[in-house]
Design a protein around this motif. Structure first.
Motif, PDB file in Angstrom:
ATOM      1  N   UNK A 276      11.937   3.532   2.300  1.00  0.00           N
ATOM      2  CA  UNK A 276      10.792   4.155   1.624  1.00  0.00           C
ATOM      3  C   UNK A 276      11.185   5.320   0.729  1.00  0.00           C
ATOM      4  N   UNK A 277      12.134   6.135   1.182  1.00  0.00           N
ATOM      5  CA  UNK A 277      12.535   7.268   0.366  1.00  0.00           C
ATOM      6  C   UNK A 277      13.153   6.839  -0.951  1.00  0.00           C
ATOM      7  N   UNK A 278      14.105   5.912  -0.884  1.00  0.00           N
ATOM      8  CA  UNK A 278      14.777   5.462  -2.096  1.00  0.00           C
ATOM      9  C   UNK A 278      13.814   4.723  -3.019  1.00  0.00           C
ATOM     10  N   UNK A 279      12.985   3.857  -2.443  1.00  0.00           N
ATOM     11  CA  UNK A 279      12.139   3.016  -3.280  1.00  0.00           C
ATOM     12  C   UNK A 279      10.991   3.783  -3.916  1.00  0.00           C
ATOM     13  N   UNK A 280      10.495   4.803  -3.267  1.00  0.00           N
ATOM     14  CA  UNK A 280       9.352   5.528  -3.825  1.00  0.00           C
ATOM     15  C   UNK A 280       9.777   6.681  -4.728  1.00  0.00           C
ATOM     16  N   UNK A 436      10.505  -4.516  -3.247  1.00  0.00           N
ATOM     17  CA  UNK A 436      10.180  -3.267  -3.918  1.00  0.00           C
ATOM     18  C   UNK A 436       8.714  -3.077  -4.224  1.00  0.00           C
ATOM     19  N   UNK A 437       7.923  -4.145  -4.182  1.00  0.00           N
ATOM     20  CA  UNK A 437       6.528  -4.067  -4.616  1.00  0.00           C
ATOM     21  C   UNK A 437       5.712  -3.031  -3.852  1.00  0.00           C
ATOM     22  N   UNK A 438       5.938  -2.933  -2.565  1.00  0.00           N
ATOM     23  CA  UNK A 438       5.151  -2.010  -1.744  1.00  0.00           C
ATOM     24  C   UNK A 438       5.241  -0.587  -2.273  1.00  0.00           C
ATOM     25  N   UNK A 439       6.385  -0.231  -2.824  1.00  0.00           N
ATOM     26  CA  UNK A 439       6.613   1.130  -3.277  1.00  0.00           C
ATOM     27  C   UNK A 439       6.515   1.267  -4.789  1.00  0.00           C
ATOM     28  N   UNK A 440       6.909   0.242  -5.522  1.00  0.00           N
ATOM     29  CA  UNK A 440       6.988   0.350  -6.974  1.00  0.00           C
ATOM     30  C   UNK A 440       5.664   0.085  -7.667  1.00  0.00           C
TER      31      UNK A 440
END
Length: 504
Positions: A276-280, A436-440
């Motif tokens: 979550x940290x990297x992706x958001x 990645x969709x959840x965060x991007x």
């Protein structure tokens, strides 16, 4: 206390759709429309957003924008109905690379999830036994997902250009042979892995052989025509192995898979950035860190999927050739001769899993945009020894996937968002993939809504002043009537007090 799982054994996919819609309603879907009409003297219809690409990213973005109150969202796709994205065309693996638990386009709504869809279709035990989601089931789920959100896709629609048109964007398309222009306030390019260029065929192949002698693995391949032929594959990734398997299953006499590296990669570093940290927060990293990460992924690459590797090596007529770069290719009377450091190989047909060239000029939708967007080569000077000409050709995107204009005065460029491979350096190697969709997607949606809100800044205060929707169900003259009543009461004789003063 044990909570029994929902019994999906008697549900149909239509039942699941109704359950998902009920969940969405409870969560306030869709938000009330908040964007007024865009007044134009020609009365042309203007979309709030046009999304180019109806694959997994396109439908997820459309759903999110509808959730946030945009009424006029259009999705365009060049493919036929049901063939959006790569899943039924050039994607040839049996199952997804993404772990089944890292899918995130369901907005935390359980009845929208691929797990609930799969359990409804096949049963809960089938999901428990599943290692990876089958490719064709993923596509079927995406079609169901689009149906839940009533996302209408305009198919057979080729986007030819995206250009300014006054204070909006003109999207030029070819639909059923007819050239049309649609207008939009914002445009999202959800054009997939080749969105920053085109699939690459090495010139030493394309300049030497006739086009009937080779295929890129990310394009159409007539596998039936390979029956009885000697096939050479160049590349070591998922596409190389998947196409090798298809050729062998079609009856190829032999398949030799050649690659430059001395050994296949053993680990997949992409898994390490799926946090979550990297992706958001990835675009908040420094330029140097993002550049160096991109360089690392270029060098490290990733292994083929385990299932594809194991399937390929079980074929007796499959040969894996590490440390075998192709130095030269020539057409001989009865074979294609491939020169390698260890000697010559002979094939009848070549399959090239050679990836993509980063070249914005070859994208038809970027005909006007390609030389107006800032690139990493324009904005960042690598440290000594860290230059990379390929990475320098990627667009330098803002924190919301928006293009940044080279010329600050061409502000229209910032109305176009690149949710595709163009984001590789700016937002990380994995942000627009399934995991990645959840965060991007929320970040992209914030960018679109931000642009639409800023466009309306001049009218916000006048609209607030003109806002008249009543909250209290009382007549407009209520206060005047109350004041009059109070005054009348104040002026009336105080009979009780007078009587008291009189000694009664």
């Amino acid at each position: 206390m044990m909570i029994a799982p929902i019994d999906t054994s008697r549900m149909t996919l239509d039942d699941l759709k109704q359950a998902a819609l009920a969940d969405l309603t409870l969560l306030g879907y869709p938000s009330a429309p908040w964007l007024g009409d865009h007044p134009r003297p020609d009365a042309a219809e203007i979309a709030d957003a046009i999304i180019v690409g109806g694959g997994q990213s396109g439908v997820t973005i459309a759903a999110a924008l509808k959730w946030d109150g945009l009424r006029r969202v259009r999705v365009l796709d060049s493919g036929a109905p049901g063939s959006e994205g790569p899943w039924l065309t050039f994607a040839r693996m049996e199952e997804l690379r993404t772990p089944k638990t890292q899918v995130g386009n369901e907005f935390n709504v359980v009845n929208l999830s691929v797990r609930r869809w799969f359990e409804t279709r096949y049963g809960q035990q089938a999901w428990a036994d599943l290692s990876r989601i089958p490719r064709t089931d993923w596509k079927a789920y995406l079609d169901w997902y689009a149906d839940v959100f009533e996302i209408a896709i305009t198919n057979h629609c080729e986007v030819l250009d995206v250009a300014p048109h006054g204070d909006v964007i003109a999207v030029t398309t070819r639909l059923d042979g007819k050239i049309e222009t649609s207008l939009a306030r914002t445009v999202v390019l959800a054009t997939g892995y080749d969105g920053a260029g085109a699939w690459r065929v090495p010139p030493f192949v394309s300049d030497t052989l006739g086009p009937e002698k080779f295929d890129h693995t990310n394009g159409p391949v007539d596998f039936d025509a390979l029956k009885g032929l000697r096939v050479g594959v160049l590349g070591h990734g998922a596409s190389a192995f998947d196409n090798a398997i298809k050729a062998l299953e079609a009856g190829a006499a032999s398949v030799d898979l050649c690659f430059r590296r001395a050994r296949l990669p053993r680990t997949n570093p992409h898994r390490a950035v799926e946090t979550p940290g990297m992706m958001t927060q990835y675009p908040d990293l420094s330029e140097t860190t993002r550049w160096d990460i991109a360089r690392f992924f270029r060098r490290a690459d990733q292994p083929p999927p385990v299932r594809s590797f194991e399937t390929a090596i079980r074929f007796e007529n499959f040969t894996l050739r590490p440390a075998t770069p192709w130095l030269e290719v020539s057409q001989q009377p009865d074979a294609i001769r491939v020169t390698t450091p260890d000697g010559d190989l002979e094939f009848d047909h070549l399959l090239l899993a050679t990836g993509m060239d980063v070249d914005l000029t070859v994208r038809p939708e970027l005909r006007t945009l390609h030389d107006k967007v800032a690139l990493w080569g324009d904005r960042y000077m690598p440290q000594e020894g860290s230059a990379d000409a390929r990475l320098a050709r990627f667009p330098y995107l803002d924190g919301f996937y928006g293009f940044i204009p080279k010329n600050p005065h061409e502000t229209w460029v910032g109305r176009v968002f690149a949710f595709n491979s163009s984001s590789f350096v700016s937002h990380g190697p994995h942000s627009t993939s399934i995991s990645g969709h959840k965060h991007a997607v929320p970040r992209l949606v914030r960018g679109v809504l931000r642009r639409l809100l800023l466009d309306r800044e001049a009218v916000i205060l006048p609209e607030l002043k003109a806002y008249t929707a009543p909250d209290l169900p009382i007549p407009d003259d209520f206060e005047n009537r109350l004041i009059a009543a109070n005054r009348q009461a104040a002026s009336a004789p105080k009979i009780g007090n007078q009587a008291k003063r009189g000694g009664v």
